[in-house]
Motif scaffolding. Sequence first.
Motif, PDB file in Angstrom:
ATOM      1  N   LEU A  21       4.748  -0.434  10.186  1.00  0.00           N
ATOM      2  CA  LEU A  21       4.723   0.706   9.261  1.00  0.00           C
ATOM      3  C   LEU A  21       3.504   0.662   8.343  1.00  0.00           C
ATOM      4  O   LEU A  21       2.945   1.705   7.997  1.00  0.00           O
ATOM      5  CB  LEU A  21       6.016   0.776   8.461  1.00  0.00           C
ATOM      6  CG  LEU A  21       7.261   1.123   9.293  1.00  0.00           C
ATOM      7  CD1 LEU A  21       8.529   0.984   8.454  1.00  0.00           C
ATOM      8  CD2 LEU A  21       7.147   2.512   9.898  1.00  0.00           C
ATOM      9  N   SER A  22       3.073  -0.540   7.978  1.00  0.00           N
ATOM     10  CA  SER A  22       1.876  -0.641   7.136  1.00  0.00           C
ATOM     11  C   SER A  22       0.633  -0.206   7.912  1.00  0.00           C
ATOM     12  O   SER A  22      -0.272   0.413   7.358  1.00  0.00           O
ATOM     13  CB  SER A  22       1.705  -2.060   6.578  1.00  0.00           C
ATOM     14  OG  SER A  22       1.269  -2.984   7.554  1.00  0.00           O
ATOM     15  N   ILE A  23       0.591  -0.486   9.193  1.00  0.00           N
ATOM     16  CA  ILE A  23      -0.529  -0.039  10.029  1.00  0.00           C
ATOM     17  C   ILE A  23      -0.525   1.481  10.122  1.00  0.00           C
ATOM     18  O   ILE A  23      -1.556   2.131   9.949  1.00  0.00           O
ATOM     19  CB  ILE A  23      -0.441  -0.681  11.433  1.00  0.00           C
ATOM     20  CG1 ILE A  23      -0.721  -2.179  11.325  1.00  0.00           C
ATOM     21  CG2 ILE A  23      -1.399  -0.005  12.410  1.00  0.00           C
ATOM     22  CD1 ILE A  23      -0.359  -2.968  12.559  1.00  0.00           C
ATOM     23  N   LYS A  24       0.646   2.058  10.379  1.00  0.00           N
ATOM     24  CA  LYS A  24       0.767   3.515  10.501  1.00  0.00           C
ATOM     25  C   LYS A  24       0.404   4.217   9.190  1.00  0.00           C
ATOM     26  O   LYS A  24      -0.081   5.341   9.201  1.00  0.00           O
ATOM     27  CB  LYS A  24       2.185   3.909  10.923  1.00  0.00           C
ATOM     28  CG  LYS A  24       2.600   3.436  12.295  1.00  0.00           C
ATOM     29  CD  LYS A  24       1.864   4.142  13.400  1.00  0.00           C
ATOM     30  CE  LYS A  24       2.470   5.501  13.615  1.00  0.00           C
ATOM     31  NZ  LYS A  24       1.940   6.209  14.770  1.00  0.00           N
ATOM     32  N   LYS A  25       0.632   3.541   8.077  1.00  0.00           N
ATOM     33  CA  LYS A  25       0.310   4.109   6.772  1.00  0.00           C
ATOM     34  C   LYS A  25      -1.201   4.265   6.587  1.00  0.00           C
ATOM     35  O   LYS A  25      -1.669   5.265   6.047  1.00  0.00           O
ATOM     36  CB  LYS A  25       0.885   3.216   5.673  1.00  0.00           C
ATOM     37  CG  LYS A  25       0.533   3.646   4.264  1.00  0.00           C
ATOM     38  CD  LYS A  25       1.132   2.694   3.246  1.00  0.00           C
ATOM     39  CE  LYS A  25       0.719   3.048   1.839  1.00  0.00           C
ATOM     40  NZ  LYS A  25       1.259   2.078   0.860  1.00  0.00           N
ATOM     41  N   PHE A  26      -1.968   3.292   7.048  1.00  0.00           N
ATOM     42  CA  PHE A  26      -3.402   3.274   6.786  1.00  0.00           C
ATOM     43  C   PHE A  26      -4.267   3.811   7.926  1.00  0.00           C
ATOM     44  O   PHE A  26      -5.423   4.141   7.722  1.00  0.00           O
ATOM     45  CB  PHE A  26      -3.857   1.863   6.423  1.00  0.00           C
ATOM     46  CG  PHE A  26      -3.269   1.370   5.138  1.00  0.00           C
ATOM     47  CD1 PHE A  26      -3.565   1.993   3.929  1.00  0.00           C
ATOM     48  CD2 PHE A  26      -2.396   0.298   5.126  1.00  0.00           C
ATOM     49  CE1 PHE A  26      -3.026   1.548   2.738  1.00  0.00           C
ATOM     50  CE2 PHE A  26      -1.847  -0.160   3.928  1.00  0.00           C
ATOM     51  CZ  PHE A  26      -2.157   0.469   2.744  1.00  0.00           C
TER      52      PHE A  26
END
Length: 143
Positions: A21-26
């Motif tokens: 989810l952190s990857i998808k956020k950025f």
Amino acid sequence: MYNFFTVCKYDKSKYLLQSYLSIKKFYKLVNYYLVIPDYEVYKFKELFKKNNIEDINLIVESTYLTLEKFKEIYRNNLVNLNLTSDEGSELLPWYYQQALKLSFCFDSSIKGKIVMIDADTILLRKVEFSNIMWVPSFRNMLN
């Protein structure tokens, strides 16, 4: 297009969803791949279903190399080098993981930039990648 990937066993996936989810956020244009043991496909699919995640691409380890084949290669090399000790064999799972990571990097079906990330790495900020050698540039992270 970035292709993030992780090599992970289910028992090591505690932070996997947060990492994803952190990857998808950025990163907006991203593919996420997960290289997993063949026998754990059901567990991962259930985890993703439970969390409404549909865009993680699963790749079973045997697509590249089985652990049994990797052990066979290790044993054959011991014989070829006239070594009789199994010293260091406790590190085989770690070496196997490295072989899987390299295998993904050489997978000709993966198009675009490849970024290996550990399953327990949660991005707090976007990492800027260099266009020259595809290595992370941490200069902007320090500001």
